[in-house]
Motif scaffolding. Structure first.
Motif: not given
Length: 123
Positions: A17-40
């Motif tokens: 979902q994040v990649l479809w929205q952003k087009g291209n992204a790094t792992v860091r960008e995807v991780h920040e977009a997910l904004n999950k506190k319980d997942s590293g």
């Protein structure tokens, strides 16, 4: 070539979902977009590596930071998963799926109008 046997897990779907929205992204960008506190970060990285292995994302390794892009089609993926859910959870009844979805989630007036227009177009 994108994998035709689309079976993303829930976590993988969130990344897609994040990649479809952003087009291209790094792992860091995807991780920040997910904004999950319980997942590293490493969990996001691992899931993105699995998506790459499954043939659902491509990875550009030409730069120090790898850039990921979804190569499975969003519409086809969603249709596949909905059809699978209708068959496995709702015993083949699309109507039961729709009624359950609308009964459990508050749809906006615009969404309800859109649903009505779609239903009218089917008749």
């Amino acid at each position: 070539m994108a994998n035709q046997n689309i079976k993303p897990t829930e976590g993988e779907m969130e990344i897609l979902q994040v990649l479809w929205q952003k087009g291209n992204a790094t792992v860091r960008e995807v991780h920040e977009a997910l904004n999950k506190k319980d997942s590293g970060y490493t969990t996001t990285l691992k899931l993105m590596q699995i998506l790459h292995e499954k043939g659902m994302v491509e990875r550009d390794t030409n730069q120090k930071t790898h850039i990921y892009k979804a190569i499975v089609n969003q519409d086809k993926t969603e249709k596949h998963l909905v059809n699978k859910m209708i068959d496995s959870v709702f015993n083949g009844s699309a109507a039961r799926l729709v009624m359950q979805a609308l009964g459990n989630h508050k749809a906006s007036a615009d969404e309800i109008d859109e649903i009505k227009k779609y239903l009218d177009s089917l008749q």
